[in-house]
Scaffold this motif. Structure first.
Motif, PDB file in Angstrom:
ATOM      1  N   SER A   1      -4.345   3.560  10.149  1.00 17.65           N
ATOM      2  CA  SER A   1      -4.676   2.872   8.901  1.00 17.65           C
ATOM      3  C   SER A   1      -6.106   3.123   8.439  1.00 17.65           C
ATOM      4  CB  SER A   1      -4.446   1.367   9.058  1.00 17.65           C
ATOM      5  OG  SER A   1      -5.247   0.862  10.122  1.00 17.65           O
TER       6      SER A   1
ATOM      7  N   GLN B   1      -6.854   0.166  -5.137  1.00 16.19           N
ATOM      8  CA  GLN B   1      -6.109  -1.063  -4.873  1.00 16.19           C
ATOM      9  C   GLN B   1      -7.028  -2.160  -4.324  1.00 16.19           C
ATOM     10  OE1 GLN B   1      -2.947  -1.078  -1.880  1.00 16.19           O
ATOM     11  NE2 GLN B   1      -1.773  -2.475  -3.195  1.00 16.19           N
ATOM     12  N   HIS B   2      -7.945  -1.779  -3.439  1.00 21.12           N
ATOM     13  CA  HIS B   2      -8.910  -2.755  -2.906  1.00 21.12           C
ATOM     14  C   HIS B   2      -9.716  -3.366  -4.058  1.00 21.12           C
ATOM     15  CE1 HIS B   2     -12.579  -4.240  -0.958  1.00 21.12           C
ATOM     16  NE2 HIS B   2     -11.909  -4.265   0.173  1.00 21.12           N
TER      17      HIS B   2
ATOM     18  N   ARG C   1      -6.498   4.066  -2.240  1.00 17.25           N
ATOM     19  CA  ARG C   1      -6.739   2.868  -1.428  1.00 17.25           C
ATOM     20  C   ARG C   1      -7.923   2.068  -1.970  1.00 17.25           C
ATOM     21  NH1 ARG C   1      -4.904   6.555   2.499  1.00 17.25           N
ATOM     22  NH2 ARG C   1      -6.976   7.442   2.707  1.00 17.25           N
TER      23      ARG C   1
ATOM     24  N   SER D   1      -2.820   5.956   6.677  1.00 20.75           N
ATOM     25  CA  SER D   1      -1.537   5.323   6.377  1.00 20.75           C
ATOM     26  C   SER D   1      -0.511   6.241   5.732  1.00 20.75           C
ATOM     27  CB  SER D   1      -1.728   4.085   5.475  1.00 20.75           C
ATOM     28  OG  SER D   1      -2.540   3.124   6.125  1.00 20.75           O
TER      29      SER D   1
ATOM     30  N   GLU E   1       0.820  -1.214   0.000  1.00 22.45           N
ATOM     31  CA  GLU E   1       0.000   0.000   0.000  1.00 22.45           C
ATOM     32  C   GLU E   1       0.854   1.265   0.000  1.00 22.45           C
ATOM     33  OE1 GLU E   1      -2.266   1.722   3.512  1.00 22.45           O
ATOM     34  OE2 GLU E   1      -3.930   0.867   2.355  1.00 22.45           O
ATOM     35  N   ASP E   2       1.973   1.240   0.732  1.00 22.20           N
ATOM     36  CA  ASP E   2       2.840   2.418   0.788  1.00 22.20           C
ATOM     37  C   ASP E   2       3.342   2.816  -0.592  1.00 22.20           C
ATOM     38  OD1 ASP E   2       2.506   2.628   3.484  1.00 22.20           O
ATOM     39  OD2 ASP E   2       4.444   1.793   4.033  1.00 22.20           O
TER      40      ASP E   2
END
Length: 396
Positions: free
Chosen positions: A258, A93-94, A90, A264, A73-74
């Motif tokens: 998070s 990506q999910h 985010r 994050s 994720e970073d």
């Protein structure tokens, strides 16, 4: 001209104009559903010129659904850094993980399947299905609602769900058979380049002749839109903690939780000062602000001594406006400095977790690092902290 003739004229002239005037954008050079999906997420509330370099870097780093799904994720947040609205990254990506797990890494085209992806709303689902798969589907965003409001003289509040539904039905009537991809892109293009929010370029508009709003002199008063509430002001005091000893020349950063706002991402330690029921940061004297900053961060196990004001900064989110005062601070070792009680096991425990770049230690959901200018490439920062850090390091 009756309504059907007006619609036919609109669709025909719009597509002819688009064929002659469409911009050469990187996501238009192919029909890759994954790339189109990324572009549509990036373009939400963001200008095309801003998105282009981000899009190119993103697809170079994550060329497939699987590569995005499997990435840390970073890394995804760092690639998104500066684009804002980080929940988009985010969610993207999910959703990539959904596509990988549910559809074998192949972007689905069905309405329910696309709409079921994390972060994909009605507009994005319509855009993906129509542009990538040429499926007749409405993709109604702000540009489209502005064009339709003016051309068809729709004097209804575009913030209402009923108005959006009306326009979605209208788009379905306007899409010529077999031209869904070009038509929806043409409609968006007209709103972006010609039928602009202010000073629309009516004389160069391909559908000017039968635009009802122009004929009635209402082109600049439409669309009708309820004004959103202004963002809520929040006042914050920020610590620019300078390292000593082996960390001389470095600055302390911490990772946000998070979940929640800017989840994050990395930031400078800072505290909120209430606007109501407490002194606002704008009126709090430097000494009092520094005392509160030191006291509050001490409770987090960050032993500092503020030494002076560095700069002010502001940042606006969709619903919050941060007003920030930044103070330079010196690090005080909780184990050796009398200013902070070494007997505080909690303070010592947390401060001992403050480590150099590259080391991974955490206190619950919070992580700390000492970073140099070179280390900034390793961490994703919100824009406001990028500005502060860049100004600080450049001043050194």
């Amino acid at each position: 001209m009756n309504n059907i003739e007006q619609q036919r004229f609109f669709s025909r002239e719009l597509l002819d104009w688009y064929g002659r005037n469409k911009r050469d954008l990187p996501w238009r050079r192919h029909r890759n559903p994954y790339y189109i999906w990324i572009s549509e997420i990036m373009l939400q509330q963001t200008r095309v010129d801003t998105v282009i370099p981000y899009f190119n870097r993103f697809i170079e780093k994550f060329p497939t659904v699987e590569s995005l799904a499997d990435a840390p994720e970073d890394e995804v947040l760092k690639c998104w850094e500066g684009l804002g609205y980080y929940s988009r990254a985010r969610n993207l990506q999910h959703a990539a993980r959904q596509v990988k797990e549910l559809y074998g890494g192949v972007m689905p085209s069905g309405k329910e399947e696309v709409f079921g992806l994390k972060g994909v709303g009605p507009y994005t689902a319509g855009a993906i299905r129509s542009i990538a798969f040429n499926i007749p589907a409405p993709a109604v965003d702000g540009n489209v609602m502005r064009v339709l409001s003016r051309y068809f003289l729709i004097e209804e509040d575009i913030m209402k769900g009923s108005t959006r539904s009306h326009m979605e039905e209208l788009v379905m009537q306007l899409i010529p058979e077999g031209r869904a991809s070009d038509f929806n892109q043409a409609l968006m293009e007209l709103g972006a380049l010609v039928c602009t929010p202010k000073s629309p370029k009516c004389l160069t508009c391909p559908v000017m002749e039968h635009c009802a709003a122009r004929l009635e002199g209402k082109e600049e008063s439409l669309p009708i839109k309820t004004k959103a509430k202004p963002p809520r002001p929040e006042y914050r005091v920020t610590a620019l903690v300078e390292g000593t000893g082996e960390y001389t020349g470095k600055v302390l950063i911490r990772k946000r939780p998070s979940t929640g706002l800017l989840a994050s991402m990395w930031e400078l330690p800072h505290i909120s000062v209430a606007q109501d029921g407490g002194a606002a940061v704008v009126s709090l004297p430097d000494e009092a602000a520094m005392d509160k900053l030191a006291g509050d961060l001490k409770e987090e196990g960050i032993p500092i001594q503020p030494v002076g004001h560095f700069m002010n900064a502001e940042h606006t989110f969709s619903h919050i406006h941060w007003n920030m005062r930044v103070f330079k601070c010196e690090w005080r070792d909780a184990a050796s400095n009398n200013l902070y009680a070494a007997e505080s096991a909690a303070a010592y425990d947390v401060s001992s977790r403050v480590v150099g770049a590259g080391e991974v230690k955490s206190a619950s959901d919070v992580q700390f690092r000492w970073i140099s200018p070179e280390d900034m490439e390793l961490y994703a920062f919100p824009n406001v902290f990028l500005r502060i850090l860049n100004q600080y390091f450049s001043s050194k």
